[in-house]
Write a protein that holds these residues in place. Structure first.
Motif, PDB file in Angstrom:
ATOM      1  N   VAL A   1       0.868  -1.180   0.000  1.00 35.83           N
ATOM      2  CA  VAL A   1       0.000   0.000   0.000  1.00 35.83           C
ATOM      3  C   VAL A   1       0.911   1.238   0.000  1.00 35.83           C
ATOM      4  CG1 VAL A   1      -1.857   1.230   1.157  1.00 35.83           C
ATOM      5  CG2 VAL A   1      -1.722  -1.275   1.298  1.00 35.83           C
ATOM      6  N   THR A   2       0.613   2.219  -0.820  1.00 32.85           N
ATOM      7  CA  THR A   2       1.483   3.390  -0.989  1.00 32.85           C
ATOM      8  C   THR A   2       0.989   4.563  -0.144  1.00 32.85           C
ATOM      9  OG1 THR A   2       1.930   2.689  -3.247  1.00 32.85           O
ATOM     10  CG2 THR A   2       2.520   4.954  -2.675  1.00 32.85           C
ATOM     11  N   PHE A   3       1.946   5.241   0.516  1.00 31.81           N
ATOM     12  CA  PHE A   3       1.667   6.424   1.324  1.00 31.81           C
ATOM     13  C   PHE A   3       2.659   7.522   0.973  1.00 31.81           C
ATOM     14  CE2 PHE A   3      -0.304   3.112   3.796  1.00 31.81           C
ATOM     15  CZ  PHE A   3      -1.368   3.714   4.459  1.00 31.81           C
ATOM     16  N   GLN A   4       2.294   8.730   1.315  1.00 34.50           N
ATOM     17  CA  GLN A   4       3.219   9.870   1.263  1.00 34.50           C
ATOM     18  C   GLN A   4       3.186  10.590   2.610  1.00 34.50           C
ATOM     19  OE1 GLN A   4       2.371  12.463  -2.060  1.00 34.50           O
ATOM     20  NE2 GLN A   4       3.570  11.215  -3.482  1.00 34.50           N
ATOM     21  N   VAL A   5       4.340  11.203   2.950  1.00 34.42           N
ATOM     22  CA  VAL A   5       4.452  11.972   4.191  1.00 34.42           C
ATOM     23  C   VAL A   5       4.773  13.408   3.823  1.00 34.42           C
ATOM     24  CG1 VAL A   5       5.657  12.201   6.401  1.00 34.42           C
ATOM     25  CG2 VAL A   5       5.292   9.926   5.405  1.00 34.42           C
ATOM     26  N   LYS A   6       4.067  14.343   4.454  1.00 39.10           N
ATOM     27  CA  LYS A   6       4.295  15.762   4.182  1.00 39.10           C
ATOM     28  C   LYS A   6       4.696  16.510   5.455  1.00 39.10           C
ATOM     29  CE  LYS A   6       1.137  16.394   0.239  1.00 39.10           C
ATOM     30  NZ  LYS A   6      -0.033  17.170  -0.258  1.00 39.10           N
TER      31      LYS A   6
ATOM     32  N   ALA B   1      15.405  11.356   3.480  1.00 37.36           N
ATOM     33  CA  ALA B   1      16.499  11.769   2.601  1.00 37.36           C
ATOM     34  C   ALA B   1      16.787  13.254   2.797  1.00 37.36           C
ATOM     35  CB  ALA B   1      16.145  11.494   1.144  1.00 37.36           C
ATOM     36  N   ALA B   2      18.056  13.626   2.621  1.00 40.74           N
ATOM     37  CA  ALA B   2      18.423  15.038   2.756  1.00 40.74           C
ATOM     38  C   ALA B   2      17.772  15.882   1.664  1.00 40.74           C
ATOM     39  CB  ALA B   2      19.937  15.192   2.717  1.00 40.74           C
ATOM     40  N   SER B   3      17.526  15.278   0.490  1.00 43.43           N
ATOM     41  CA  SER B   3      16.880  16.007  -0.602  1.00 43.43           C
ATOM     42  C   SER B   3      16.304  15.002  -1.585  1.00 43.43           C
ATOM     43  CB  SER B   3      17.872  16.929  -1.307  1.00 43.43           C
ATOM     44  OG  SER B   3      18.790  16.173  -2.069  1.00 43.43           O
ATOM     45  N   ALA B   4      15.545  15.519  -2.546  1.00 43.08           N
ATOM     46  CA  ALA B   4      14.950  14.659  -3.571  1.00 43.08           C
ATOM     47  C   ALA B   4      16.012  14.050  -4.476  1.00 43.08           C
ATOM     48  CB  ALA B   4      13.958  15.458  -4.404  1.00 43.08           C
ATOM     49  N   THR B   5      17.210  14.639  -4.485  1.00 42.61           N
ATOM     50  CA  THR B   5      18.280  14.139  -5.355  1.00 42.61           C
ATOM     51  C   THR B   5      19.125  13.062  -4.687  1.00 42.61           C
ATOM     52  OG1 THR B   5      19.786  15.898  -4.618  1.00 42.61           O
ATOM     53  CG2 THR B   5      18.416  16.344  -6.556  1.00 42.61           C
TER      54      THR B   5
ATOM     55  N   VAL C   1       6.084  17.563   0.273  1.00 40.79           N
ATOM     56  CA  VAL C   1       6.193  16.106   0.272  1.00 40.79           C
ATOM     57  C   VAL C   1       7.637  15.714   0.580  1.00 40.79           C
ATOM     58  CG1 VAL C   1       5.971  14.008  -1.109  1.00 40.79           C
ATOM     59  CG2 VAL C   1       4.328  15.873  -1.402  1.00 40.79           C
ATOM     60  N   LEU C   2       7.813  14.794   1.536  1.00 45.50           N
ATOM     61  CA  LEU C   2       9.151  14.380   1.941  1.00 45.50           C
ATOM     62  C   LEU C   2       9.615  13.169   1.143  1.00 45.50           C
ATOM     63  CD1 LEU C   2       8.882  14.724   5.830  1.00 45.50           C
ATOM     64  CD2 LEU C   2       9.532  16.442   4.138  1.00 45.50           C
ATOM     65  N   TYR C   3      10.935  13.070   1.028  1.00 49.66           N
ATOM     66  CA  TYR C   3      11.547  11.942   0.330  1.00 49.66           C
ATOM     67  C   TYR C   3      12.266  11.047   1.325  1.00 49.66           C
ATOM     68  CZ  TYR C   3      10.498  13.927  -4.230  1.00 49.66           C
ATOM     69  OH  TYR C   3       9.838  14.390  -5.343  1.00 49.66           O
ATOM     70  N   PHE C   4      12.232   9.742   1.056  1.00 45.17           N
ATOM     71  CA  PHE C   4      12.825   8.759   1.945  1.00 45.17           C
ATOM     72  C   PHE C   4      13.643   7.755   1.140  1.00 45.17           C
ATOM     73  CE2 PHE C   4       9.128  10.406   4.085  1.00 45.17           C
ATOM     74  CZ  PHE C   4       9.512  10.529   5.409  1.00 45.17           C
ATOM     75  N   VAL C   5      14.592   7.129   1.851  1.00 41.86           N
ATOM     76  CA  VAL C   5      15.395   6.062   1.254  1.00 41.86           C
ATOM     77  C   VAL C   5      15.128   4.784   2.038  1.00 41.86           C
ATOM     78  CG1 VAL C   5      17.719   5.224   0.741  1.00 41.86           C
ATOM     79  CG2 VAL C   5      17.183   7.661   0.491  1.00 41.86           C
ATOM     80  N   LYS C   6      14.765   3.724   1.317  1.00 38.08           N
ATOM     81  CA  LYS C   6      14.472   2.457   1.976  1.00 38.08           C
ATOM     82  C   LYS C   6      15.759   1.817   2.489  1.00 38.08           C
ATOM     83  CE  LYS C   6      11.625  -1.681   1.440  1.00 38.08           C
ATOM     84  NZ  LYS C   6      10.753  -2.458   0.522  1.00 38.08           N
ATOM     85  N   GLN C   7      15.743   1.379   3.752  1.00 32.78           N
ATOM     86  CA  GLN C   7      16.908   0.778   4.383  1.00 32.78           C
ATOM     87  C   GLN C   7      16.860  -0.748   4.261  1.00 32.78           C
ATOM     88  OE1 GLN C   7      19.256   3.267   5.887  1.00 32.78           O
ATOM     89  NE2 GLN C   7      17.862   4.210   4.406  1.00 32.78           N
ATOM     90  N   GLU C   8      17.956  -1.389   4.639  1.00 34.35           N
ATOM     91  CA  GLU C   8      18.030  -2.844   4.535  1.00 34.35           C
ATOM     92  C   GLU C   8      16.994  -3.540   5.407  1.00 34.35           C
ATOM     93  OE1 GLU C   8      21.958  -4.177   5.311  1.00 34.35           O
ATOM     94  OE2 GLU C   8      22.825  -3.228   3.535  1.00 34.35           O
ATOM     95  N   ASP C   9      16.635  -2.929   6.533  1.00 32.32           N
ATOM     96  CA  ASP C   9      15.650  -3.555   7.419  1.00 32.32           C
ATOM     97  C   ASP C   9      14.214  -3.265   6.993  1.00 32.32           C
ATOM     98  OD1 ASP C   9      15.385  -0.906   8.083  1.00 32.32           O
ATOM     99  OD2 ASP C   9      15.805  -1.150  10.213  1.00 32.32           O
ATOM    100  N   GLY C  10      14.036  -2.565   5.873  1.00 28.19           N
ATOM    101  CA  GLY C  10      12.711  -2.262   5.368  1.00 28.19           C
ATOM    102  C   GLY C  10      12.146  -0.933   5.819  1.00 28.19           C
ATOM    103  N   SER C  11      12.816  -0.280   6.766  1.00 34.93           N
ATOM    104  CA  SER C  11      12.347   1.029   7.235  1.00 34.93           C
ATOM    105  C   SER C  11      12.736   2.091   6.224  1.00 34.93           C
ATOM    106  CB  SER C  11      12.945   1.357   8.599  1.00 34.93           C
ATOM    107  OG  SER C  11      14.353   1.528   8.494  1.00 34.93           O
ATOM    108  N   TYR C  12      12.154   3.283   6.385  1.00 32.35           N
ATOM    109  CA  TYR C  12      12.446   4.395   5.490  1.00 32.35           C
ATOM    110  C   TYR C  12      13.121   5.518   6.268  1.00 32.35           C
ATOM    111  CZ  TYR C  12       9.721   2.363   1.672  1.00 32.35           C
ATOM    112  OH  TYR C  12       9.263   1.548   0.663  1.00 32.35           O
TER     113      TYR C  12
ATOM    114  N   ASP D   1       7.138   8.037  -2.601  1.00 37.27           N
ATOM    115  CA  ASP D   1       6.089   7.017  -2.479  1.00 37.27           C
ATOM    116  C   ASP D   1       6.637   5.815  -1.713  1.00 37.27           C
ATOM    117  OD1 ASP D   1       4.181   8.470  -4.052  1.00 37.27           O
ATOM    118  OD2 ASP D   1       5.384   7.930  -5.817  1.00 37.27           O
ATOM    119  N   VAL D   2       6.213   5.688  -0.464  1.00 34.41           N
ATOM    120  CA  VAL D   2       6.688   4.597   0.386  1.00 34.41           C
ATOM    121  C   VAL D   2       5.625   3.506   0.441  1.00 34.41           C
ATOM    122  CG1 VAL D   2       8.184   6.104   1.728  1.00 34.41           C
ATOM    123  CG2 VAL D   2       5.823   5.783   2.444  1.00 34.41           C
ATOM    124  N   LYS D   3       6.054   2.253   0.549  1.00 36.99           N
ATOM    125  CA  LYS D   3       5.120   1.127   0.472  1.00 36.99           C
ATOM    126  C   LYS D   3       5.255   0.226   1.693  1.00 36.99           C
ATOM    127  CE  LYS D   3       5.310   1.058  -4.617  1.00 36.99           C
ATOM    128  NZ  LYS D   3       3.910   1.511  -4.809  1.00 36.99           N
ATOM    129  N   THR D   4       4.115  -0.314   2.121  1.00 37.23           N
ATOM    130  CA  THR D   4       4.098  -1.214   3.275  1.00 37.23           C
ATOM    131  C   THR D   4       4.809  -2.518   2.934  1.00 37.23           C
ATOM    132  OG1 THR D   4       1.951  -2.064   2.567  1.00 37.23           O
ATOM    133  CG2 THR D   4       1.947  -0.275   4.185  1.00 37.23           C
TER     134      THR D   4
END
Length: 519
Positions: free
Chosen positions: A372-377, A396-400, A382-393, A407-410
């Motif tokens: 399921v897709t979510f966004q966080v603001k 990110a310091a920036s969109a680049t 809208v914030l950007y995230f990087v998926k980690q090895e453990d599945g958490s997000y 778009d983060v997913k469960t």
């Protein structure tokens, strides 16, 4: 003994940089002069015992006392110590003391009063003698330095402390190589002369008489470091403030050594300076301070200096330095970011931490729904995230940032976890895409704030009209049919209304059909 000429030096009541009175004489006589070798006691006084015990002094003899004649015809003069003559002559020139050639320069400088005297703080002035002392300290030509070993200082906090050392009579420069501590500065170079002056005759008398000098270091106010935020999000900016008081007398060196930790990028061009809370102009900053000219990336061993080029200009003043640092993608969400300041051998830390939250997307049976897709603001951003090895997000310091997504997913258990966020902020979480067409296309949203570092979920009838968000259990429900929707609140009333309208519609249809059959 026939004395041809005797020139008197400095008045008896005066002191030479805190030492006892000095008479300087140059003489020509029929007798061959002999160097005075009798020991004199040099007494150093201070406000605290540590000013004496922390000192690591070496005494360099720069002036010898010579004796002409004996008995009633005895006379004394000053000549530059032969081993250090090159260093003394060079330092006098550097200090702007100019005397006629073909004579002993130190003796001539004393005779003419070119080397002025000072017994009071800040010991930066008079100008010539302080420059002479400082030039001697920087002279690599000085030789035959004798280590000064004090006994245990005597005295008390009320009356002050003192310690002594015995050296052959003469004129010395005492140079301190000690490292400043959190409570005492390194001493500035001290020129001290033994002996007394016959005030009536204005000539040097009793060259071996003891000398007393106030130790040219001082109690050292500690340095401090502050950060403007205790919590922050990755990608945000922090402002650090370094504060220190430049002692009076000023040390020969004053600097802040900053140690940015992993996750910090110190931004060049953001440095501002204040003296006693008054901002220093950009023109003065350019000449008075040295700062990094490029960004500094923090790490375990990273450091940079902010240097006051001429500490004496700011003697006794409180210096504040502010600068900005961006939180980069290397920041540890567990440890936060730590910036340290060297406080004379002891690090002062300024720490900023992160917070996070999690929730689970579930079906009517409480089973997690994957993908399921979510966004966080943050506000409207809208914030950007990087998926980690453990599945958490991780934020990110920036969109680049490499791998960054909005778009983060469960995961397979229906869970989403976020780290690298700011405890002072409130975030809005919105479902943007259901897992599949099996589920109803209902997309609730909710907010997340933090109390004592713990995430608090909140919903409203507008953001979640069907009551799908359980703020206590931290779950967000989805259903496969309208009959599985919660029958509570505004959403329940709406559902009953819809059902009632449907039933009413069925009744109308039946009635119409019945009438049609009657005809």
């Amino acid at each position: 003994m026939k004395m041809r000429k005797l020139f008197a030096g400095i008045a008896a009541a005066a002191t030479l940089l805190g030492g006892m009175a000095l008479g300087a004489a140059s003489a020509q006589a029929d007798d061959t002069p002999t160097t005075v070798t009798t020991n004199a006691t040099f007494t150093f006084t201070a406000e605290t015992a540590e000013q004496l015990t922390n000192a690591n002094l070496k005494a360099y003899k720069i002036g010898d006392y010579v004796q002409y004649g004996s008995g009633a015809d005895v006379a004394y003069g000053v000549v530059t110590n032969s081993a250090n003559k090159k260093a003394v002559d060079s330092a006098l020139t550097a200090a702007g003391v100019h005397v006629a050639e073909n004579q002993d320069k130190l003796a001539a400088a004393l005779n003419t009063g070119a080397l002025d005297i000072s017994a009071t703080r800040p010991w930066n002035s008079p100008d010539k003698t302080r420059k002479f002392a400082n030039a001697l300290e920087s002279e690599s030509k000085l030789v035959d330095g004798k280590s000064v070993t004090f006994g245990t200082p005597t005295g008390s906090g009320k009356s002050g402390y003192s310690a002594t050392v015995s050296l052959p009579a003469g004129i010395y420069v005492f140079i301190d190589s000690a490292v400043a501590t959190g409570s005492v500065t390194k001493a500035i170079p001290m020129i001290v002369a033994s002996g007394t002056v016959d005030t009536a005759k204005k000539v040097l008398a009793d060259p071996a008489a003891g000398a007393t000098v106030n130790m040219k270091n001082t109690k050292n106010p500690g340095k401090t470091k502050e950060v403007d935020k205790a919590s922050v999000a990755i990608g945000d900016t922090l402002t650090y403030t370094l504060t220190g008081i430049i002692a009076n007398p000023a040390p020969t060196e004053f600097k802040f050594t900053d140690k940015p930790g992993k996750g910090l990028t110190i931004k060049a061009g953001t440095f501002k300076f204040y003296a006693d809370d008054v901002e220093i102009s950009a023109n003065e900053v350019a000449t008075d301070f040295t700062v990094p000219t490029f960004d500094v990336t923090g790490s375990e061993n990273a450091s940079f200096d902010v240097t006051v080029n001429d500490p004496s200009k700011y003697a006794g003043k409180t210096i504040k330095v502010t600068f900005s640092a961006m939180i980069n993608d290397e920041a540890s969400v567990t440890d936060g970011v730590v910036n340290k300041l060297d406080n004379y051998g002891t690090d002062v830390e300024a720490k900023t931490g992160f917070v996070g939250f999690d929730f689970t997307k579930v079906d009517p049976d409480g089973k997690g729904i994957e993908n399921v897709t979510f966004q966080v603001k943050d506000g409207g951003t809208v914030l950007y995230f990087v998926k980690q090895e453990d599945g958490s997000y991780k934020k990110a310091a920036s969109a680049t940032t490499s791998g960054a997504t909005a778009d983060v997913k469960t995961n397979g258990m229906g869970k989403l976890s976020f780290t690298g966020l700011d405890a002072a902020k409130t975030y809005t979480v919105t479902e943007t895409n259901r897992a599949s067409d099996v589920y109803l296309d209902i997309k609730p949203s909710f907010t997340v704030s933090f109390k004592n570092g713990t995430a608090v979920l909140s919903r409203t009838a507008t953001s979640d009209p069907w009551g799908l968000v359980n703020t206590t259990a931290r779950t967000v429900k989805n259903v496969k049919s309208i009959t599985q929707l919660p029958l509570t609140g505004a959403a329940g009333t709406t559902l009953f209304t819809v059902v009632a309208l449907l039933v009413a519609g069925v009744g109308v249809t039946v009635a119409v059909k019945s009438r049609q059959r009657m005809h």
